[in-house]
Design an enzyme around this catalytic site. Structure first.
Site, PDB file in Angstrom:
ATOM      1  N   HIS A 111       0.858  -1.191   0.000  1.00  0.00           N
ATOM      2  CA  HIS A 111       0.000   0.000   0.000  1.00  0.00           C
ATOM      3  C   HIS A 111       0.896   1.243   0.000  1.00  0.00           C
ATOM      4  O   HIS A 111       1.809   1.348   0.821  1.00  0.00           O
ATOM      5  CB  HIS A 111      -0.909  -0.005   1.234  1.00  0.00           C
ATOM      6  CG  HIS A 111      -1.855   1.152   1.247  1.00  0.00           C
ATOM      7  ND1 HIS A 111      -2.956   1.220   0.408  1.00  0.00           N
ATOM      8  CD2 HIS A 111      -1.843   2.302   1.946  1.00  0.00           C
ATOM      9  CE1 HIS A 111      -3.584   2.366   0.626  1.00  0.00           C
ATOM     10  NE2 HIS A 111      -2.928   3.040   1.547  1.00  0.00           N
ATOM     11  N   ASP A 147      -6.652  -2.258   4.241  1.00  0.00           N
ATOM     12  CA  ASP A 147      -5.315  -1.681   4.460  1.00  0.00           C
ATOM     13  C   ASP A 147      -4.930  -1.698   5.930  1.00  0.00           C
ATOM     14  O   ASP A 147      -4.427  -0.704   6.484  1.00  0.00           O
ATOM     15  CB  ASP A 147      -5.239  -0.254   3.873  1.00  0.00           C
ATOM     16  CG  ASP A 147      -5.454  -0.266   2.370  1.00  0.00           C
ATOM     17  OD1 ASP A 147      -5.093  -1.266   1.721  1.00  0.00           O
ATOM     18  OD2 ASP A 147      -6.000   0.724   1.847  1.00  0.00           O
TER      19      ASP A 147
HETATM   20  C1  GAR Z   1       1.414   0.553  -6.584  1.00  0.00           C
HETATM   21  O1  GAR Z   1       1.805   1.871  -6.303  1.00  0.00           O
HETATM   22  C2  GAR Z   1       0.762  -0.061  -5.363  1.00  0.00           C
HETATM   23  O2  GAR Z   1       1.336   0.324  -4.153  1.00  0.00           O
HETATM   24  C3  GAR Z   1      -0.637   0.472  -5.479  1.00  0.00           C
HETATM   25  O3  GAR Z   1      -0.932   0.380  -6.851  1.00  0.00           O
HETATM   26  C4  GAR Z   1       0.281   0.528  -7.614  1.00  0.00           C
HETATM   27  C5  GAR Z   1       0.394  -0.633  -8.556  1.00  0.00           C
HETATM   28  O4  GAR Z   1       1.461  -0.484  -9.451  1.00  0.00           O
HETATM   29  N1  GAR Z   1      -1.563  -0.301  -4.682  1.00  0.00           N
HETATM   30  C6  GAR Z   1      -2.623   0.224  -4.082  1.00  0.00           C
HETATM   31  O5  GAR Z   1      -2.933   1.381  -4.164  1.00  0.00           O
HETATM   32  C7  GAR Z   1      -3.429  -0.783  -3.282  1.00  0.00           C
HETATM   33  N2  GAR Z   1      -4.382  -0.095  -2.447  1.00  0.00           N
HETATM   34  P1  GAR Z   1       2.005  -1.732 -10.275  1.00  0.00           P
HETATM   35  O6  GAR Z   1       0.792  -2.363 -10.976  1.00  0.00           O
HETATM   36  O7  GAR Z   1       2.953  -1.115 -11.269  1.00  0.00           O
HETATM   37  O8  GAR Z   1       2.664  -2.669  -9.326  1.00  0.00           O
END
Ligand code: GAR
Length: 198
Positions: A111, A147
């Site tokens: 997160h 979360d």
């Molecule tokens: C990342 O920044 C992750 O921390 C966030 O989505 C992005 C995914 O990037 N997750 C959340 O917000 C979950 N609540 P990615 O697909 O390039 O790994």
């Protein structure tokens, strides 16, 4: 024995790639067994295939508000691969307590905030708006509350005066790619004490 890891994604899958690349090391205690996306067009699917990892799509949309039926399909997609651990890596669906219970103690999430601050969405904008001097990222065990759950690792990222939500997100994402693999290595070896990455 090498732990089998299912990775759930919804988007580009850069964290999934960071996890998979790290798991390719010969001494790693875990290996990816399946990547599942709830979004058929997720860019991470092709990236997983390029890494030789089996993929599956379980589109949430035909299930409407019926989270349980979506999750039943999700569990079915993972079942043949018998995962020991599940890594949520940019997986943007809220899971029901029943599903979380099925995988209690086996599911990790990343997160993009210093939990318990800024659960939910728009974390970077909220941190900047609050005048915080640090943002960051948390890897935690998944419990029924959103979360929440035990913190397995955190890393801070300074917020500079000129930062926008986008520039901060880029900085945090680069740190995510170091934190998640480091935490997965520890958890796969049975270490759940929080890692504080500098
Ligand atoms: C990342 O920044 C992750 O921390 C966030 O989505 C992005 C995914 O990037 N997750 C959340 O917000 C979950 N609540 P990615 O697909 O390039 O790994």
């Amino acid at each position: 024995m090498t732990k089998r890891v299912a990775i759930l994604i919804s988007g580009g899958g850069s964290n999934m790639v960071a996890l998979a690349r790290d798991m390719a090391a010969p001494d790693h205690p875990a290996a990816p067994c399946i990547v599942v996306s709830n979004v058929p067009s997720a860019g991470g699917l092709a990236r997983a295939e390029a890494l030789g990892i089996p993929t599956a799509v379980v589109d949430h949309r035909p299930h409407g508000q019926d989270r349980a039926s979506f999750e039943a399909k999700l569990a079915d997609a993972m079942a043949p691969y018998d995962p020991d651990l599940i890594c949520l890596a940019g997986f943007m669906r809220i899971l029901t307590p029943d599903f979380v219970e099925l995988f209690e103690g086996k599911m990790l999430n990343i997160h993009p905030s210093l939990l318990p601050k800024y659960k939910g969405l728009n974390t970077h904008a909220r941190a900047i708006e609050a005048g915080d001097t640090f943002g960051g990222v948390t890897v935690h065990g998944v419990t029924a509350a959103l979360d929440d759950g035990p913190i397995y690792g955190q890393a801070r990222v300074p917020i500079l005066p000129d930062d926008t939500p986008d520039t901060l997100a880029d900085q945090v994402l680069a740190v995510e790619h170091r934190l998640y693999p480091a935490v997965l290595r520890r958890v796969a070896s049975g270490v759940t004490a929080p890692l504080h990455l500098e």
